[in-house]
Enzyme design. Structure first.
Site, short mmCIF file in Angstrom:
data_model
loop_
_atom_site.label_atom_id
_atom_site.label_comp_id
_atom_site.label_asym_id
_atom_site.label_seq_id
_atom_site.Cartn_x
_atom_site.Cartn_y
_atom_site.Cartn_z
N ARG A 185 44.30 32.60 45.09
CA ARG A 185 44.29 33.38 43.81
C ARG A 185 45.38 32.69 42.83
NH1 ARG A 185 44.78 38.03 47.85
NH2 ARG A 185 42.51 38.36 48.23
N PHE A 225 31.75 38.17 44.88
CA PHE A 225 32.35 38.55 46.32
C PHE A 225 33.71 38.91 46.08
CE2 PHE A 225 29.12 35.03 46.93
CZ PHE A 225 28.42 35.65 47.92
N ASP A 253 30.72 42.69 43.53
CA ASP A 253 30.77 42.94 44.99
C ASP A 253 29.53 43.86 45.19
OD1 ASP A 253 33.10 42.21 47.29
OD2 ASP A 253 31.71 43.95 47.91
N ASN A 276 24.54 42.26 44.19
CA ASN A 276 24.45 41.38 45.27
C ASN A 276 24.70 40.00 44.45
OD1 ASN A 276 23.47 39.21 46.95
ND2 ASN A 276 22.00 40.44 47.84
N ASP A 307 33.83 33.73 46.74
CA ASP A 307 34.43 33.96 48.07
C ASP A 307 33.78 34.72 48.97
OD1 ASP A 307 36.77 34.15 49.84
OD2 ASP A 307 37.57 35.71 48.87
N CYS A 329 35.19 30.91 54.68
CA CYS A 329 36.06 31.33 55.51
C CYS A 329 35.57 31.19 57.19
CB CYS A 329 36.59 32.88 55.57
SG CYS A 329 35.23 33.90 55.10
N1 SAH Z 1 37.44 37.59 46.97
C1 SAH Z 1 37.94 38.88 47.70
C2 SAH Z 1 37.50 38.84 49.27
C3 SAH Z 1 36.12 38.85 49.45
S1 SAH Z 1 35.69 39.07 51.12
C4 SAH Z 1 39.52 38.92 47.41
O1 SAH Z 1 40.01 38.22 46.86
O2 SAH Z 1 40.12 40.11 48.08
C5 SAH Z 1 34.01 39.17 50.93
C6 SAH Z 1 33.39 40.33 50.14
O3 SAH Z 1 32.07 40.00 49.93
C7 SAH Z 1 33.36 41.61 50.56
O4 SAH Z 1 33.95 42.33 49.79
C8 SAH Z 1 31.94 42.19 50.80
O5 SAH Z 1 31.81 43.39 50.47
C9 SAH Z 1 31.21 41.26 49.69
N2 SAH Z 1 29.94 40.91 50.00
C10 SAH Z 1 29.28 40.53 51.07
N3 SAH Z 1 27.93 40.24 50.68
C11 SAH Z 1 27.81 40.37 49.50
C12 SAH Z 1 26.59 40.05 48.54
N4 SAH Z 1 25.64 39.54 49.15
N5 SAH Z 1 26.92 40.08 47.46
C13 SAH Z 1 28.07 40.38 46.78
N6 SAH Z 1 29.38 40.80 47.58
C14 SAH Z 1 29.07 40.56 48.94
#
Ligand code: SAH
Length: 388
Positions: A207, A222, A243, A270, A291, A331
Site C-alpha cells: 500500500r 477488491f 468490493d 463485482n 488485490d 496471494c
Molecule cells: N485490498 C484489500 C484486501 C483484499 S482481500 C486490502 O488492502 O485490505 C480480497 C477482497 O476481495 C475481499 O474483501 C473480498 O470481499 C473481495 N472480493 C471477492 N470477490 C470479489 C469480486 N468478485 N469482486 C469484488 N470484490 C471481491
C-alpha cells in the site's frame, strides 16, 4: 515418562537437512506419540534429527521446531516470540497493526499472532499448537500485556488436523472495533468477525509503495475496508473502491470518515463487472489496483485461477491511461512468481500495451519468507507501468 518420538524415512530426513520444516505422513516410519505431542525426531538409523510438533491427522505429520538437541519448554517458546517481536521493531513504521508471529517464518510452525494496537489475534493451526494455546497466551500476556486476546481459529486448515473451527475471546475484552494506525492512516478492525484475523496485514508495505506512484483517477478493485484506497487517497484526485462484500464496503466508508478523506467512493459491486463496464464505457484510470482473494486454493484450481488472473489484468490494462500504473497482486501460493509474471505479460500483450515492471514485490516483511520453505512465500505484487 519417556520422550515422545518419531522415526522418519531417509527422504524425510533429507528434507529436514535441506532446510524444510515439514515431514509428510508418507515419510513417517514410526511414531510413539500422542496427537499434538512435541516429539524427538530420529532418522532410520536412530540418529537425532531435531524436535517437532506431531499430528496424527494432517498430511503434514511433523513440523520442525529445532535441529538442536535443546528442550522444548516455555522458555523456548517465549524466546522465539520475543525474538519475533524484536525483529518487527526494525521493520515496522507508522503502524500499530502487524503480524507479530508468522508461523514457520518465525520458527514457530502453525502459530500466528497478529497485533492490532493493544489487542492480539491468535491462530493455532496444528494439534500441537492447539494444545499449547494456553501457554502461548500466558507468554503473550507476560511479554506484551495486551488488553485482549482473540482466537481466530476459524480457518479450514484446522479441519485437516481434526480440530474444530472456533472464534472466541481468550483474555480480557475485544471491542467490536479496534482502531489502529497503519502507514499513518486510522483503520477500524473487527478481530472476531472481520476477514482473516480482521485485516490483510500482509499488504501493508505494498500500500505504501503504491502511494509513491498514485495520481489522478484511481480504481481500487477488491478493496475490502479501503486498505489501498485510503492509503493513497492523499495523492489522488479521486479513488473508486470496489468490493463485493457489503460489510467491507460499510467498513471502508467508516474508515474514510474516520480519516476525514473526501475523495474516495466505495461501491458494493463485482470487480469483474466493474472492469468490464469501464472498458465498454470508455472510462480510463491513472492507476488500477487489483488485490483479489486467492483464486487458486489448491493445485487443481491453478488452470481456472490462471484464467481469472488473466481476465482481470487484461481488462485493467485496457482501461489504464498511457503512463498509468497497474498494482497487481496474487496471494495464491500455487501461482509462483514466474507464472504470475507470465500471466500479466500475456495480458499486457493481448491489451496491446508496452509495459515495464517498476517494482517486483512480495508480502510485508512481518510475514518473513523462509528461504528453504517455499510455502512461506505467497504474495506476489507487481507494479507495472504502461508506456505512453
Ligand atoms: N485490498 C484489500 C484486501 C483484499 S482481500 C486490502 O488492502 O485490505 C480480497 C477482497 O476481495 C475481499 O474483501 C473480498 O470481499 C473481495 N472480493 C471477492 N470477490 C470479489 C469480486 N468478485 N469482486 C469484488 N470484490 C471481491
Amino acid at each position: 515418562m519417556p520422550e515422545a518420538q518419531a522415526t522418519i524415512s531417509q527422504r524425510g530426513a533429507e528434507r529436514i537437512h535441506g532446510g524444510h520444516l515439514w515431514v509428510y505422513r508418507s515419510d513417517v516410519r514410526r511414531a510413539d506419540a500422542e496427537p499434538g505431542d512435541v516429539v524427538r525426531l530420529l532418522d532410520e538409523r536412530g540418529r537425532f534429527v531435531g524436535r517437532a510438533f506431531y499430528s496424527d491427522r494432517s498430511q503434514i505429520a511433523l513440523r520442525l521446531l529445532t535441529r538442536d538437541d535443546v528442550p522444548i519448554d516455555r522458555a523456548f517458546f517465549a524466546e522465539r516470540i520475543r525474538a519475533a517481536a524484536e525483529y518487527r521493531k526494525t521493520i515496522v513504521q507508522d503502524t500499530e497493526v502487524y503480524r507479530l508471529v508468522y508461523a514457520g517464518g518465525d520458527g514457530l510452525p502453525s502459530l500466528i499472532v497478529d497485533r492490532y494496537a493493544d489487542y492480539l489475534a491468535l491462530q493455532t493451526l496444528s494439534q500441537a499448537a492447539e494444545r499449547l494455546k494456553a501457554e502461548f497466551v500466558e507468554i503473550l500476556l507476560e511479554l506484551f500485556s495486551p488488553r485482549g486476546v482473540a482466537e481466530r481459529n476459524d480457518p479450514k486448515v484446522r479441519l485437516l488436523e481434526g480440530l474444530d473451527q472456533r472464534v472466541s475471546v481468550l483474555h480480557g475484552e475485544i471491542p467490536p472495533e479496534v482502531v489502529a494506525c497503519e502507514n499513518g492512516v486510522q483503520f477500524a478492525f473487527d478481530l472476531l468477525k472481520g476477514q482473516k484475523t480482521g485485516g490483510f496485514l500482509d499488504q501493508r508495505e505494498n500500500r505504501r509503495a503504491a502511494r509513491d506512484y498514485a495520481s489522478g483517477q484511481i480504481l481500487d478493485c477488491f478493496c475490502y475496508a479501503g486498505g489501498f484506497a485510503l492509503t493513497i487517497a492523499g495523492r489522488a484526485a479521486h479513488v473508486e473502491a470496489v468490493d463485493l462484500s457489503p460489510a467491507a464496503v460499510e467498513a471502508g466508508r467508516r474508515n474514510q470518515q474516520r480519516n476525514a478523506i473526501t475523495n474516495v467512493t466505495f461501491r458494493e459491486a463485482n470487480a469483474f463487472d466493474v472492469l468490464k463496464e469501464c472498458d465498454e464505457s470508455g472510462r480510463r484510470f491513472d492507476m488500477i489496483i487489483l488485490d483479489p482473494p486467492a483464486f487458486a486454493k489448491n493445485r487443481d484450481s491453478v488452470p481456472a485461477a490462471r484464467r481469472g488472473y488473466k481476465e482481470i489484468n487484461l481488462r485493467a490494462l485496457k482501461i489504464l491511461r498511457p503512463g498509468g500504473y497497474l498494482v497487481t497482486s496474487s496471494c495464491s501460493h500455487h501461482i509462483p512468481e514466474a507464472l504470475f509474471l507470465q500471466i500479466v505479460a500475456e495480458a499486457a500483450n493481448d491489451a496491446r500495451r508496452l509495459t515495464v515492471v517498476v517494482d517486483r514485490r512480495t508480502q510485508a516483511r512481518d510475514h518473513p519468507i523462509l528461504l528453504t520453505v517455499p510455502e512461506t512465500h505467497y504474495i506476489k505484487c507487481l507494479i507495472i507501468r504502461a508506456l505512453p
